[in-house]
Scaffold this motif. Sequence first.
Motif, PDB file in Angstrom:
ATOM      1  N   GLN A  93       0.829  -1.203   0.000  1.00  0.00           N
ATOM      2  CA  GLN A  93       0.000   0.000   0.000  1.00  0.00           C
ATOM      3  C   GLN A  93       0.865   1.256   0.000  1.00  0.00           C
ATOM      4  OE1 GLN A  93      -2.183  -1.775   3.458  1.00  0.00           O
ATOM      5  NE2 GLN A  93      -3.946  -0.720   2.571  1.00  0.00           N
ATOM      6  N   LEU A  94       0.498   2.197  -0.825  1.00  0.00           N
ATOM      7  CA  LEU A  94       1.214   3.462  -0.935  1.00  0.00           C
ATOM      8  C   LEU A  94       0.560   4.505  -0.045  1.00  0.00           C
ATOM      9  CD1 LEU A  94       3.278   5.397  -2.271  1.00  0.00           C
ATOM     10  CD2 LEU A  94       1.584   5.751  -4.105  1.00  0.00           C
ATOM     11  N   ILE A  95       1.385   5.189   0.759  1.00  0.00           N
ATOM     12  CA  ILE A  95       0.913   6.270   1.615  1.00  0.00           C
ATOM     13  C   ILE A  95       1.307   7.595   0.974  1.00  0.00           C
ATOM     14  CG2 ILE A  95       1.031   7.327   3.900  1.00  0.00           C
ATOM     15  CD1 ILE A  95      -0.282   4.555   3.858  1.00  0.00           C
ATOM     16  N   ILE A  96       0.332   8.486   0.793  1.00  0.00           N
ATOM     17  CA  ILE A  96       0.571   9.797   0.201  1.00  0.00           C
ATOM     18  C   ILE A  96       0.131  10.857   1.200  1.00  0.00           C
ATOM     19  CG2 ILE A  96       0.071  11.350  -1.719  1.00  0.00           C
ATOM     20  CD1 ILE A  96      -0.647   8.862  -3.379  1.00  0.00           C
ATOM     21  N   SER A  97       1.077  11.614   1.731  1.00  0.00           N
ATOM     22  CA  SER A  97       0.768  12.621   2.744  1.00  0.00           C
ATOM     23  C   SER A  97       0.742  14.009   2.138  1.00  0.00           C
ATOM     24  CB  SER A  97       1.810  12.588   3.865  1.00  0.00           C
ATOM     25  OG  SER A  97       1.643  13.708   4.725  1.00  0.00           O
ATOM     26  N   ILE A  98      -0.324  14.758   2.423  1.00  0.00           N
ATOM     27  CA  ILE A  98      -0.380  16.152   2.004  1.00  0.00           C
ATOM     28  C   ILE A  98      -0.407  17.071   3.219  1.00  0.00           C
ATOM     29  CG2 ILE A  98      -1.519  15.609  -0.179  1.00  0.00           C
ATOM     30  CD1 ILE A  98      -4.137  16.611   1.017  1.00  0.00           C
ATOM     31  N   ALA A  99       0.031  16.559   4.368  1.00  0.00           N
ATOM     32  CA  ALA A  99       0.081  17.358   5.593  1.00  0.00           C
ATOM     33  C   ALA A  99       1.310  18.262   5.565  1.00  0.00           C
ATOM     34  CB  ALA A  99       0.119  16.452   6.820  1.00  0.00           C
ATOM     35  N   ALA A 100       1.097  19.554   5.651  1.00  0.00           N
ATOM     36  CA  ALA A 100       2.190  20.516   5.527  1.00  0.00           C
ATOM     37  C   ALA A 100       3.193  20.354   6.669  1.00  0.00           C
ATOM     38  CB  ALA A 100       1.634  21.943   5.533  1.00  0.00           C
ATOM     39  N   GLY A 101       4.475  20.352   6.290  1.00  0.00           N
ATOM     40  CA  GLY A 101       5.545  20.377   7.279  1.00  0.00           C
ATOM     41  C   GLY A 101       5.894  19.057   7.932  1.00  0.00           C
ATOM     42  N   ILE A 102       5.145  18.002   7.645  1.00  0.00           N
ATOM     43  CA  ILE A 102       5.415  16.709   8.278  1.00  0.00           C
ATOM     44  C   ILE A 102       6.414  15.942   7.426  1.00  0.00           C
ATOM     45  CG2 ILE A 102       4.447  14.528   9.079  1.00  0.00           C
ATOM     46  CD1 ILE A 102       3.483  16.874  10.682  1.00  0.00           C
ATOM     47  N   PRO A 103       7.641  15.702   7.927  1.00  0.00           N
ATOM     48  CA  PRO A 103       8.651  15.007   7.114  1.00  0.00           C
ATOM     49  C   PRO A 103       8.328  13.534   6.929  1.00  0.00           C
ATOM     50  CG  PRO A 103       9.489  15.413   9.323  1.00  0.00           C
ATOM     51  CD  PRO A 103       8.164  16.115   9.244  1.00  0.00           C
ATOM     52  N   ILE A 104       8.869  12.967   5.881  1.00  0.00           N
ATOM     53  CA  ILE A 104       8.656  11.551   5.595  1.00  0.00           C
ATOM     54  C   ILE A 104       9.150  10.686   6.746  1.00  0.00           C
ATOM     55  CG2 ILE A 104       9.369   9.654   4.071  1.00  0.00           C
ATOM     56  CD1 ILE A 104       9.404  11.706   1.774  1.00  0.00           C
ATOM     57  N   SER A 105      10.255  11.081   7.362  1.00  0.00           N
ATOM     58  CA  SER A 105      10.834  10.281   8.450  1.00  0.00           C
ATOM     59  C   SER A 105       9.868  10.129   9.616  1.00  0.00           C
ATOM     60  CB  SER A 105      12.139  10.916   8.934  1.00  0.00           C
ATOM     61  OG  SER A 105      11.918  12.241   9.398  1.00  0.00           O
ATOM     62  N   MET A 106       9.103  11.176   9.923  1.00  0.00           N
ATOM     63  CA  MET A 106       8.137  11.100  11.024  1.00  0.00           C
ATOM     64  C   MET A 106       7.027  10.109  10.696  1.00  0.00           C
ATOM     65  SD  MET A 106       4.834  12.287  11.883  1.00  0.00           S
ATOM     66  CE  MET A 106       3.933  12.697  13.366  1.00  0.00           C
ATOM     67  N   ILE A 107       6.570  10.122   9.454  1.00  0.00           N
ATOM     68  CA  ILE A 107       5.519   9.191   9.040  1.00  0.00           C
ATOM     69  C   ILE A 107       6.060   7.770   9.033  1.00  0.00           C
ATOM     70  CG2 ILE A 107       3.954   8.580   7.141  1.00  0.00           C
ATOM     71  CD1 ILE A 107       4.041  11.563   6.323  1.00  0.00           C
ATOM     72  N   ALA A 108       7.270   7.605   8.504  1.00  0.00           N
ATOM     73  CA  ALA A 108       7.876   6.274   8.418  1.00  0.00           C
ATOM     74  C   ALA A 108       8.078   5.659   9.798  1.00  0.00           C
ATOM     75  CB  ALA A 108       9.210   6.363   7.675  1.00  0.00           C
ATOM     76  N   ASP A 109       8.442   6.476  10.772  1.00  0.00           N
ATOM     77  CA  ASP A 109       8.682   5.960  12.128  1.00  0.00           C
ATOM     78  C   ASP A 109       7.413   5.389  12.755  1.00  0.00           C
ATOM     79  OD1 ASP A 109      11.340   6.609  12.018  1.00  0.00           O
ATOM     80  OD2 ASP A 109      11.159   8.469  13.163  1.00  0.00           O
ATOM     81  N   ALA A 110       6.255   5.905  12.308  1.00  0.00           N
ATOM     82  CA  ALA A 110       4.983   5.468  12.899  1.00  0.00           C
ATOM     83  C   ALA A 110       4.352   4.304  12.140  1.00  0.00           C
ATOM     84  CB  ALA A 110       4.005   6.636  12.945  1.00  0.00           C
ATOM     85  N   LEU A 111       4.916   3.936  10.997  1.00  0.00           N
ATOM     86  CA  LEU A 111       4.329   2.896  10.162  1.00  0.00           C
ATOM     87  C   LEU A 111       5.258   1.697  10.057  1.00  0.00           C
ATOM     88  CD1 LEU A 111       2.804   5.066   7.284  1.00  0.00           C
ATOM     89  CD2 LEU A 111       1.702   4.265   9.387  1.00  0.00           C
ATOM     90  N   PRO A 112       4.771   0.583   9.529  1.00  0.00           N
ATOM     91  CA  PRO A 112       5.618  -0.608   9.411  1.00  0.00           C
ATOM     92  C   PRO A 112       6.864  -0.349   8.569  1.00  0.00           C
ATOM     93  CG  PRO A 112       3.314  -1.179   9.071  1.00  0.00           C
ATOM     94  CD  PRO A 112       3.381   0.311   9.123  1.00  0.00           C
ATOM     95  N   GLU A 113       7.938  -1.047   8.891  1.00  0.00           N
ATOM     96  CA  GLU A 113       9.191  -0.920   8.147  1.00  0.00           C
ATOM     97  C   GLU A 113       8.963  -1.254   6.675  1.00  0.00           C
ATOM     98  OE1 GLU A 113      13.008  -0.301   7.020  1.00  0.00           O
ATOM     99  OE2 GLU A 113      12.152   0.174   8.985  1.00  0.00           O
ATOM    100  N   GLY A 114       9.543  -0.431   5.807  1.00  0.00           N
ATOM    101  CA  GLY A 114       9.441  -0.679   4.377  1.00  0.00           C
ATOM    102  C   GLY A 114       8.216  -0.085   3.708  1.00  0.00           C
ATOM    103  N   PRO A 116       6.039   2.206   1.597  1.00  0.00           N
ATOM    104  CA  PRO A 116       6.296   3.263   0.611  1.00  0.00           C
ATOM    105  C   PRO A 116       5.493   4.522   0.936  1.00  0.00           C
ATOM    106  CG  PRO A 116       4.936   1.535  -0.338  1.00  0.00           C
ATOM    107  CD  PRO A 116       5.318   1.063   1.026  1.00  0.00           C
ATOM    108  N   ILE A 117       6.194   5.653   0.954  1.00  0.00           N
ATOM    109  CA  ILE A 117       5.590   6.924   1.349  1.00  0.00           C
ATOM    110  C   ILE A 117       5.987   8.007   0.348  1.00  0.00           C
ATOM    111  CG2 ILE A 117       5.462   8.708   3.155  1.00  0.00           C
ATOM    112  CD1 ILE A 117       6.394   6.463   5.131  1.00  0.00           C
ATOM    113  N   ILE A 118       5.029   8.831  -0.014  1.00  0.00           N
ATOM    114  CA  ILE A 118       5.293  10.011  -0.832  1.00  0.00           C
ATOM    115  C   ILE A 118       4.689  11.228  -0.125  1.00  0.00           C
ATOM    116  CG2 ILE A 118       4.717  11.194  -2.994  1.00  0.00           C
ATOM    117  CD1 ILE A 118       4.968   8.514  -4.403  1.00  0.00           C
ATOM    118  N   ARG A 119       5.509  12.254  -0.006  1.00  0.00           N
ATOM    119  CA  ARG A 119       5.068  13.503   0.632  1.00  0.00           C
ATOM    120  C   ARG A 119       4.766  14.521  -0.451  1.00  0.00           C
ATOM    121  NH1 ARG A 119       9.054  17.375   4.270  1.00  0.00           N
ATOM    122  NH2 ARG A 119       7.660  19.193   4.385  1.00  0.00           N
ATOM    123  N   VAL A 120       3.656  15.230  -0.288  1.00  0.00           N
ATOM    124  CA  VAL A 120       3.217  16.176  -1.314  1.00  0.00           C
ATOM    125  C   VAL A 120       2.945  17.543  -0.693  1.00  0.00           C
ATOM    126  CG1 VAL A 120       1.583  16.601  -3.190  1.00  0.00           C
ATOM    127  CG2 VAL A 120       2.092  14.244  -2.501  1.00  0.00           C
TER     128      VAL A 120
END
Length: 271
Positions: A93-114, A116-120
């Motif tokens: 599953q692909l995660i696409i974040s449009i939340a302003a200012g939230i880095p990919i690393s913060m999202i990745a730390d809260a989700l399962p290892e590996g 896929p994340i795209i920040r927009v």
Amino acid sequence: MPDQKNFGFIGGGNMGEALIKGLLRASLCAAGHIHVFDVSPARLRDLESTYGVRCRTSAAEVADSAQAIFLAVKPQHMEPALDGIASHLSRSQLIISIAAGIPISMIADALPEGQPIIRVMPNTPALVLQGASALARGRHATDEHMDLALGLFRSVGTAVEVEEKLMDAVTGLSGSGPGYVLLIIESLIEAAVLLGLPRAVARELVLQTVSGTAGLVRETGRHPAELKDLITSPGGTTIRGLHVLEERGLRGALMSAVEAAALRSSELGKK
């Protein structure tokens, strides 16, 4: 993209609605394959009645239903949103974040290892399908993931890929840029009213002047300075006005505004 792909939205606010509208307008999927959760039941009912999307009662239900999931929540609501979906995700599953200012690393730390994340970083003209979006990929997002995400955001305007380290600059430019342009539009309308034009006429002329000039730059592919020179006759009206703008520091003010907004974005991201 085949219709059978399911898209999920956690958050059904203005930007989420713009993306839903874009997906449907571009025929990227059918309404029945869009799953939405929002904390407001009234908002969900409105989206369901307007677009025919499938409303869900929790973020977890969205995660169980969709192959690509948009995190369309406010930054302060990101942590509970991630907590609600983390145990329901797979690496497919692909995660696409449009939340302003939230880095990919913060999202990745809260989700399962590996995951896929795209920040927009989209901007508000996406609400009328005229947005400018910049996308940055996490290390587990593939070219296929990015192509999918670019296609989705091109359904609501223009979309480009950048490195994540440039997202603060994007925020200062296209994220905050509509505010600068709106101030310019407002000022031009007020100037026209000052000179005696009816406000409705002034508004119509200014809006077409701004959109037409942007179209001129886009369609010709020529540098703005080159086009500016073409309409600046020696001793004419345009050069007189440009002289005043240079004296008052418009160019430097706009550059400083973009820089200040980018620095503020960096500060918020660190918090």
